[in-house]
Every structure is written in C-alpha cells, then in structure tokens.
Design a protein around this motif. Structure first.
Motif, short mmCIF file in Angstrom:
data_model
loop_
_atom_site.label_atom_id
_atom_site.label_comp_id
_atom_site.label_asym_id
_atom_site.label_seq_id
_atom_site.Cartn_x
_atom_site.Cartn_y
_atom_site.Cartn_z
N GLU A 70 0.84 -1.19 0.00
CA GLU A 70 0.00 0.00 0.00
C GLU A 70 0.88 1.26 0.00
O GLU A 70 1.96 1.30 0.60
N ASP A 71 0.41 2.27 -0.69
CA ASP A 71 1.15 3.52 -0.78
C ASP A 71 1.41 4.09 0.63
O ASP A 71 0.49 4.31 1.41
N ASN A 72 2.69 4.34 0.92
CA ASN A 72 3.10 4.93 2.19
C ASN A 72 2.27 6.14 2.58
O ASN A 72 1.89 6.31 3.73
N TYR A 73 2.10 7.01 1.60
CA TYR A 73 1.49 8.29 1.91
C TYR A 73 -0.02 8.19 2.11
O TYR A 73 -0.65 9.12 2.55
N CYS A 74 -0.60 7.06 1.72
CA CYS A 74 -2.07 7.01 1.71
C CYS A 74 -2.67 6.03 2.70
O CYS A 74 -3.88 5.90 2.77
N LYS A 75 -1.83 5.34 3.48
CA LYS A 75 -2.43 4.25 4.24
C LYS A 75 -3.42 4.70 5.30
O LYS A 75 -4.29 3.91 5.70
N TYR A 76 -3.30 5.92 5.76
CA TYR A 76 -4.26 6.37 6.79
C TYR A 76 -5.34 7.30 6.22
O TYR A 76 -6.07 7.92 6.96
N ASP A 77 -5.35 7.43 4.88
CA ASP A 77 -6.29 8.38 4.29
C ASP A 77 -7.71 7.84 4.36
O ASP A 77 -8.11 7.01 3.57
N ASN A 78 -8.45 8.32 5.33
CA ASN A 78 -9.84 7.88 5.49
C ASN A 78 -10.60 9.02 6.12
O ASN A 78 -10.24 9.50 7.21
N LEU A 366 13.82 15.77 1.36
CA LEU A 366 14.25 14.42 1.77
C LEU A 366 13.22 13.37 1.37
O LEU A 366 13.55 12.32 0.81
N LEU A 367 11.96 13.66 1.66
CA LEU A 367 10.91 12.70 1.34
C LEU A 367 10.75 12.55 -0.16
O LEU A 367 10.59 11.45 -0.69
N LEU A 368 10.83 13.69 -0.85
CA LEU A 368 10.66 13.66 -2.30
C LEU A 368 11.72 12.76 -2.95
O LEU A 368 11.42 11.95 -3.82
N LEU A 369 12.95 12.91 -2.46
CA LEU A 369 14.03 12.17 -3.10
C LEU A 369 14.14 10.72 -2.61
O LEU A 369 14.54 9.84 -3.36
N HIS A 370 13.76 10.51 -1.34
CA HIS A 370 14.07 9.18 -0.79
C HIS A 370 12.88 8.33 -0.38
O HIS A 370 13.04 7.14 -0.18
N LEU A 371 11.70 8.93 -0.16
CA LEU A 371 10.58 8.08 0.26
C LEU A 371 9.67 7.79 -0.91
O LEU A 371 8.90 8.64 -1.36
N LYS A 372 9.77 6.58 -1.40
CA LYS A 372 8.92 6.19 -2.51
C LYS A 372 7.60 5.68 -1.94
O LYS A 372 7.52 5.32 -0.77
N PRO A 373 6.54 5.63 -2.77
CA PRO A 373 5.26 5.16 -2.25
C PRO A 373 5.36 3.82 -1.53
O PRO A 373 4.70 3.59 -0.52
N ALA A 374 6.21 2.92 -2.00
CA ALA A 374 6.43 1.69 -1.23
C ALA A 374 7.86 1.72 -0.71
O ALA A 374 8.72 2.38 -1.28
N LEU A 440 -4.52 14.19 6.21
CA LEU A 440 -4.18 12.84 5.72
C LEU A 440 -4.50 12.69 4.23
O LEU A 440 -3.77 12.03 3.50
N SER A 441 -5.58 13.35 3.78
CA SER A 441 -5.88 13.29 2.35
C SER A 441 -4.86 14.10 1.56
O SER A 441 -4.44 13.70 0.47
N MET A 442 -4.46 15.25 2.13
CA MET A 442 -3.46 16.06 1.44
C MET A 442 -2.14 15.29 1.32
O MET A 442 -1.47 15.31 0.30
N LEU A 443 -1.78 14.59 2.42
CA LEU A 443 -0.55 13.80 2.42
C LEU A 443 -0.64 12.74 1.31
O LEU A 443 0.32 12.50 0.58
N CYS A 444 -1.83 12.14 1.17
CA CYS A 444 -2.03 11.08 0.18
C CYS A 444 -1.91 11.64 -1.25
O CYS A 444 -1.28 11.05 -2.10
N HIS A 445 -2.52 12.82 -1.47
CA HIS A 445 -2.52 13.36 -2.83
C HIS A 445 -1.28 14.17 -3.16
O HIS A 445 -0.76 14.10 -4.25
#
Ligand code: BGC
Length: 508
Positions: A70-78, A366-374, A440-445
């Motif tokens: 599951e996408d890192n950035y979206c797992k709590y998007d509810n 940092l996140l942009l360069l190193h944290l991929k969705p998985a 959380l939605s903003m983080l996901c999108h």
C-alpha cells in the motif's frame, strides 16, 4: 512609581500586591483547561494509529495499513478517521461564540465550570464508546469543553494576574497546552502495548485532569473585572483584596471601575467590531490564527505517530519520537516566556519563520528524493526527519504558538476585547478543523509536496509579519491606538473616529 498595563488594559501606576498562594492555585486550576485542550490534540494521533482502535472502529483503514504494497502516503487516508480527530474543533468553533456571551453575562468562572462538565461527559462517552457514533459524539462534547475553556482561561488568567506578570501568565495557557500534548504522547507510548483496550485508557485518562478542573473550578474565584462588569461592585473589591493579599487596592479597583464604565458605553461589541477602526486588531487576530495553523504544526501534533510510521519507524519508535517532539515543545515554550518581553514579538515571529521554512523545505526534499510510495527511509534518514521536526517544533513553540494567543489578547481595546477574542478563538478552531480533516488526504494526494505547501505559507506569513505586523512589546494596551495603529504606515488609514456612531454608543 513605574507605570504598567493593568489586567483589564488600563494604563496606571503599578499597584501594590503580591502573588498570593491563592492566585497560584487559581492559575494552576484554570490552566488545566489548556492542559485538556493539549491532551485532546496529542492523544488522537496515537489512538488513531493503534491497531485495536482501528480494528474496532475503522476496519477498512486497518486492512489497508496491513498491505505492505500500500502507498506509504495514503495508508491512513480515510475521511472518517479524520472526522474522529476533527469533529472536536468544529464543535469548539460553534461553542466559542456561545461561550463569549456566557463569559460576559455569567462570568469567567461559570464559563469554566460549564466547560469542565463538558470535558467530564465527553471523556466518559469516548472512553466507554462501543460504536463510532458514541466515540465521535464524545469528541464533539469534548469540543464544547474546549470552546468554553479556551474562551475563559486566557481572559481569566490575564484578569487575575498582577499587571507586571500578565504576559508571562498568559503564556502559561500555552505552556499547559504543550504539557497536555506531552502527557498524551507519553500515555500513548505505554497504552499502545496494552491490548485490546489501550486506546480506552488513553482516552479515559483525560478524566483525571477533567475532574481536577471540575472540582477545582468550584474553589477558584471569579475575576474582579468580571464581577465589576456585572455590577457586583462590593464582591469585586473583596475579591481583589483577597487575590492581591493587601488592603491597598483602591487605585487598581478605581481604574477597573472606570474601564468597565467606559466599556459599558458600547452597546453592541460585535457591531463595533465591524467598524473600520476595529479592523487592524481584528484582521491581525484572525490572520495570526490562520497563519498559526498554516505553519502545519497540527499536522505534526495530531499525526506525528502516523507521519513517523510513514517514514519507516515501527509503531513504538514512532510513538517515542512523538514524546521527544513533545518535550521539545514544552521546553521551547519556556524560552518564549523569558524572551517575549525582551526581544519583542516581531523578532520571535520572523526568526521562527526562517527556521520553520528551512526545516519544512528540507523535510519535503528528503521525502521527495528518498521516500517512494512503497518502501521506507533508511534509519539515518528517518532520524534526520525526527531531528528536523524537532527544530521546526522549537521555532513554532517560542513564536507562533504562544503569540497566536497573546497578540489578539493585547491588541483590542477593552470594549471589543471579549468579542474580538471570540473571533480569534473560533478562527483558530476553524483552521485547526480544516487541517485535522484534510491533512491525511493532502498527504495522500500531494505526498512530499505537502511540506512545500506549508513552507510556502510560512513565506507568506513572514512577509505579512515584516510589513504589516506592528511591534506591541511594552506598549500599554490603552495606548495601542495612539502609539501603534495611528503610527503604522498601512493601518493608520482605518483609524477614523467612529466612536460617536449611533449604533454603538448608549446615549448618556
Ligand atoms: C495551537 C495548537 C497547537 C499547539 C501546539 C497551540 O497554540 O493553537 O493548535 O497544537 O499550540 O503546541
């Protein structure tokens, strides 16, 4: 004799009076209102990341969280999960307008008592909740508590304080907020390992400060200003004598009576607030609260455990990191207490903008360069994120946090102070709600882009401070119009005389 600002804003010679034990007691009890606000801010992030809580109320989120791909950035998007956090603030928004009326009609103490009843009832419903509706209802009732508490406590504190300690005591409100956030973080850290009811303990332990506030609010006094405003003149005088611990209170008492009579001339404070001459303090009060929330602070305060899990910490490490940022928050607030009257408001706000802009931008990169969705960050990178978050929180805690509350409380003239402050409280709640509901939605999108979004806002607020926020350090409240607004290159255009407006003034 040095001249100081009185608790109600008059410019008079410094009055006699010590800090009595009774005043200390009243300050501590009332500040529990701030502590409960902070506890509610801090507790929800931890609770919403606990598996037992998710399984019971948000099984869909739990399922999503378990999926490794599951996408890192979206797992709590509810949106319902966000609603759990945010419902409190929308309730507090509505309540703060009612509370402002109760505050002037029935006093600060009664407002606080009503608030503490809401706190106790809300905690009971939440901790005992067996379905989502009950838990959210509990949170809404807690929101009423926050609305009443946040309206009454800052006013109570500044009206009770001896003039020379007004600024420091006002920041005690913020200090207790940060202590509440920290306690919540520590409690979540321990309860997350208690299955299956750890979350109930987290929510239920708010009952302790709520009971202290409830019982305590029957032992504290009403403020002399509020008694005098409501024509209980003798009681006002007796209370002033009691809290100052001296009989030598006549000068302070007379100035309170005079200020209250002047304020009584204004029939409709909310209408007066719409007049051009009220615009500078009103715009500043609202804008400061909007900016305070658009620093992104509550993305951290509500969702730090979620965020730290997003960058790859396990849930325990994430909760521990939250405790660390909580400690930084408390200690940095102390810095503000010591510096705010020396360095001034603008210096603190501007310095913090630079600090927060840099940290948000670097986290984003940092996140942009190193944290991929998985996948996740390396442990070194994750630690760097925590350190950056701490530096960011530090900047907020000695500037936009306390000053967001202090400046609106010192820039309104007495006749519009309660009404103006209610606008500040409700704007804060509105934008806290927006962040809680949308983050959380903003983080996901937006993914890492969310940090650039906040950084851009920090740039805007820095420019606003630079050009439009006047310095109010050391300026007596009653001289604000003459010495601040009428001198300011921009705001002076609103300083036209609307005092004789028929709508506002009771004809004598
Ligand atoms: C803000 C809260 C924030 C807290 C953090 C307060 O001044 O109003 O929204 O969570 O500071 O310490």
């Amino acid at each position: 004799m040095p001249a100081v600002i009185t608790s109600h804003g008059g410019y008079v010679p410094e009055h006699d009076g010590k800090i009595t034990f009774y005043v200390i007691l009243c300050v501590i009890i009332s500040a529990f209102g701030g502590l409960l606000f902070g506890y509610d801010i801090g507790i929800s992030g931890g609770v919403t990341s606990m598996d037992d809580f998710l399984i019971k109320f948000f099984p869909a989120v739990y399922e999503k969280k378990k999926l490794v791909h599951e996408d890192n950035y979206c797992k709590y998007d509810n949106e319902y999960l966000q609603l759990f956090t945010s419902s409190l603030y929308i309730a507090a928004l509505v309540a703060s307008f009612v509370a402002s009326k109760v505050c002037s009609k029935f006093g600060r103490r009664t407002t606080l008592q009503i608030g503490s009843f809401f706190f106790v009832a809300g905690v009971a419903l939440q901790a005992g909740g067996f379905n989502l509706a009950m838990v959210v209802l509990g949170r809404i009732i807690l929101g009423f508590g926050v609305g009443f508490g946040n309206q009454a406590v800052p006013l109570f504190l500044s009206e009770l304080a001896p003039a020379r300690l007004r600024g420091a005591l006002n920041i005690c409100f913020q200090l207790f907020i940060t202590i509440g956030i920290l306690i919540a973080g520590i409690i979540n850290y321990f309860t997350s390992n208690i299955h299956p009811h750890g979350w109930r303990i987290s929510l239920g332990l708010a009952g302790v400060p709520a009971m202290i506030l409830l019982v305590g609010s029957f032992t504290i006094c009403e403020t002399p200003t509020s008694l005098i405003e409501r024509n209980q003149i003798d009681q006002g005088k007796a209370t002033l004598r009691r809290i100052r611990g001296t009989d030598n209170i006549d000068a302070e008492f007379d100035s309170m009576v005079a200020a209250s009579e002047a304020a009584r001339q204004v029939k409709n404070p909310f209408r007066k607030l719409m007049k051009p001459s009220s615009r500078p303090p009103l715009v500043i009060a609202i804008v400061l609260q909007v900016f305070q929330q658009f620093t992104g602070i509550n993305a951290i305060m509500f969702y730090a455990p979620v965020l730290f899990q997003t960058v790859g910490f396990g849930s325990n490490a994430a909760l521990l990191s939250t405790v660390i940022t909580g400690l930084v928050n408390v200690f940095s607030t102390l810095v503000s207490i010591y510096t705010v009257d020396k360095a001034g408001r603008r210096v603190l706000l501007l310095e913090a903008c630079v600090q927060m802009f840099i940290t948000q931008t670097v986290i984003g990169m940092l996140l942009l360069l190193h944290l991929k969705p998985a996948g996740s960050l390396s442990s070194t990178e994750a630690i760097v994120v925590v350190v950056l978050v701490c530096v960011y929180v530090m900047g907020f805690a000695w500037s936009w946090g306390p000053l967001g509350w202090l400046i609106p409380s010192e820039t309104f003239p007495l006749e519009t102070r309660t009404a103006g402050f209610a606008c500040a409280v409700s704007s804060n709640m509105l934008f806290t709600f927006i962040i809680a509901q949308a983050f959380l939605s903003m983080l996901c999108h937006m993914k890492a882009g969310i940090f650039f979004f906040f950084a851009a806002w920090i740039l805007v607020m820095g420019l606003f401070t630079l050009f439009l926020l006047p310095e109010t350090k050391g300026v007596p409240v009653d001289s604000m119009v003459e010495r601040v607004w009428k001198q300011h290159w921009f705001w002076k255009r609103y300083m036209i005389d609307d005092d004789n407006d028929d709508d506002n003034v009771i004809k004598g």
